[in-house]
Design a protein around this motif. Sequence first.
Motif, PDB file in Angstrom:
ATOM      1  N   ALA A 119       8.550  27.018  27.992  1.00  0.00           N
ATOM      2  CA  ALA A 119       9.461  27.338  26.898  1.00  0.00           C
ATOM      3  C   ALA A 119       8.634  27.847  25.730  1.00  0.00           C
ATOM      4  CB  ALA A 119      10.259  26.103  26.492  1.00  0.00           C
ATOM      5  N   VAL A 120       8.923  29.057  25.297  1.00  0.00           N
ATOM      6  CA  VAL A 120       8.155  29.669  24.218  1.00  0.00           C
ATOM      7  C   VAL A 120       9.084  30.034  23.077  1.00  0.00           C
ATOM      8  CG1 VAL A 120       8.333  31.946  25.323  1.00  0.00           C
ATOM      9  CG2 VAL A 120       6.552  31.527  23.614  1.00  0.00           C
ATOM     10  N   GLY A 121       8.683  29.659  21.870  1.00  0.00           N
ATOM     11  CA  GLY A 121       9.487  29.946  20.702  1.00  0.00           C
ATOM     12  C   GLY A 121       9.047  31.223  20.013  1.00  0.00           C
ATOM     13  N   THR A 122       9.990  32.062  19.684  1.00  0.00           N
ATOM     14  CA  THR A 122       9.716  33.287  18.945  1.00  0.00           C
ATOM     15  C   THR A 122      11.012  33.789  18.345  1.00  0.00           C
ATOM     16  OG1 THR A 122       8.798  35.531  19.073  1.00  0.00           O
ATOM     17  CG2 THR A 122      10.084  34.759  20.965  1.00  0.00           C
ATOM     18  N   ASP A 123      10.889  34.600  17.310  1.00  0.00           N
ATOM     19  CA  ASP A 123      12.048  35.286  16.755  1.00  0.00           C
ATOM     20  C   ASP A 123      11.972  36.785  17.003  1.00  0.00           C
ATOM     21  OD1 ASP A 123      13.847  33.408  15.595  1.00  0.00           O
ATOM     22  OD2 ASP A 123      12.392  33.005  14.018  1.00  0.00           O
ATOM     23  N   GLU A 124      10.932  37.220  17.730  1.00  0.00           N
ATOM     24  CA  GLU A 124      10.709  38.644  17.945  1.00  0.00           C
ATOM     25  C   GLU A 124      10.729  39.002  19.426  1.00  0.00           C
ATOM     26  OE1 GLU A 124      10.759  40.776  15.612  1.00  0.00           O
ATOM     27  OE2 GLU A 124      10.806  39.248  14.036  1.00  0.00           O
ATOM     28  N   PRO A 125      11.682  39.814  19.856  1.00  0.00           N
ATOM     29  CA  PRO A 125      11.706  40.260  21.255  1.00  0.00           C
ATOM     30  C   PRO A 125      10.407  40.936  21.680  1.00  0.00           C
ATOM     31  CG  PRO A 125      13.797  40.760  20.204  1.00  0.00           C
ATOM     32  CD  PRO A 125      12.875  40.280  19.116  1.00  0.00           C
ATOM     33  N   ALA A 126       9.709  41.594  20.745  1.00  0.00           N
ATOM     34  CA  ALA A 126       8.446  42.261  21.086  1.00  0.00           C
ATOM     35  C   ALA A 126       7.406  41.237  21.534  1.00  0.00           C
ATOM     36  CB  ALA A 126       7.931  43.058  19.891  1.00  0.00           C
ATOM     37  N   HIS A 127       7.384  40.079  20.882  1.00  0.00           N
ATOM     38  CA  HIS A 127       6.450  39.030  21.279  1.00  0.00           C
ATOM     39  C   HIS A 127       6.819  38.500  22.657  1.00  0.00           C
ATOM     40  CE1 HIS A 127       3.695  35.703  21.105  1.00  0.00           C
ATOM     41  NE2 HIS A 127       4.649  34.797  20.982  1.00  0.00           N
ATOM     42  N   LEU A 128       8.106  38.366  22.892  1.00  0.00           N
ATOM     43  CA  LEU A 128       8.575  37.912  24.201  1.00  0.00           C
ATOM     44  C   LEU A 128       8.175  38.903  25.281  1.00  0.00           C
ATOM     45  CD1 LEU A 128      10.183  35.505  25.298  1.00  0.00           C
ATOM     46  CD2 LEU A 128      12.254  36.877  25.046  1.00  0.00           C
ATOM     47  N   ARG A 129       8.281  40.188  24.974  1.00  0.00           N
ATOM     48  CA  ARG A 129       7.880  41.222  25.936  1.00  0.00           C
ATOM     49  C   ARG A 129       6.385  41.107  26.259  1.00  0.00           C
ATOM     50  NH1 ARG A 129      10.019  46.128  27.222  1.00  0.00           N
ATOM     51  NH2 ARG A 129      11.508  46.010  25.470  1.00  0.00           N
ATOM     52  N   GLU A 130       5.571  40.858  25.239  1.00  0.00           N
ATOM     53  CA  GLU A 130       4.126  40.717  25.446  1.00  0.00           C
ATOM     54  C   GLU A 130       3.819  39.551  26.378  1.00  0.00           C
ATOM     55  OE1 GLU A 130      -0.023  40.185  22.864  1.00  0.00           O
ATOM     56  OE2 GLU A 130       1.912  39.634  21.966  1.00  0.00           O
TER      57      GLU A 130
END
Length: 285
Positions: free
Chosen positions: A244-255
Amino acid sequence: MRGPDPRVVLGLHRSRHERRLLTGALDLGVTALDTSTNYFGFRSHRILAGIADDLLPKFTVSTKVGYFPGHGGAEHSLDPLRLTSAVEDVAKDLGREPDLVFLHNPEQSLRETGPHHKEALAAACTALEDATEKGLCAAWGVASWDPSPLLSLVDVTVPRPSVLMVRAGLLVGAKTLDASDTLVDAWDLNRGEVWGMSAFGGSTSAPVWDKVDPRLFLQDVGWFSPVQAAFRTAYHLPRVASIAVGTDEPAHLRELLGALAGQVEERTVQEYRRLLRVRTRDHPV
């Protein structure tokens, strides 16, 4: 034996709960969502239902119970009646039954249960097992930030969870890694039933990530960034199938999704764990 393919779960801890993040996750093929009753000021479920009631059916949703609003902040409880009521509220607030409900950091309350640790843990797990049987959720699990206090408590009297979530990654200490492995064995869980969290120890911008190059843990560095390498390695510290990874940016999720193509050098991971144990032995906390 080859384990299950690594999977990314979108975690909403510290998230702003924006719709664009959920649509971005779905566009990337991330269809697992993890939250908790106490996230976003105990409003996470209601916010999600308000901004994305049409999107939630596209996700498998996991959440957590165990923290409750208290005087001056949150309080933790293993009381079976409070836990059952919390699971009931999840379905009401989300507008659907969750796919998975975790008992959230049970070790927090075990410090206050005196000599009745095992009974308290067993009763809490039984409450979630009963909630599952009643159809309030599809499955239940345990999420533990520090599993060490649980090790002496798990036996045949404590129901077996469907999933165990523990800390994962290069910043997890030897004691916690070993405790996680021991708990997995005690509950006879396979790798597909173990999730990781907090793969970066809180932030990818922490100073430590400027001082180390996690790519040495990969078989082929290729085009992977240090952040990607750290994330991919986290699936082996300890061995987990999902993170489970927390982020508010889809770009970070893509990375991070791009990191899943990397192959981890298991011998390097085992040597790293050996060195962690030596350091813990020589410098006990």
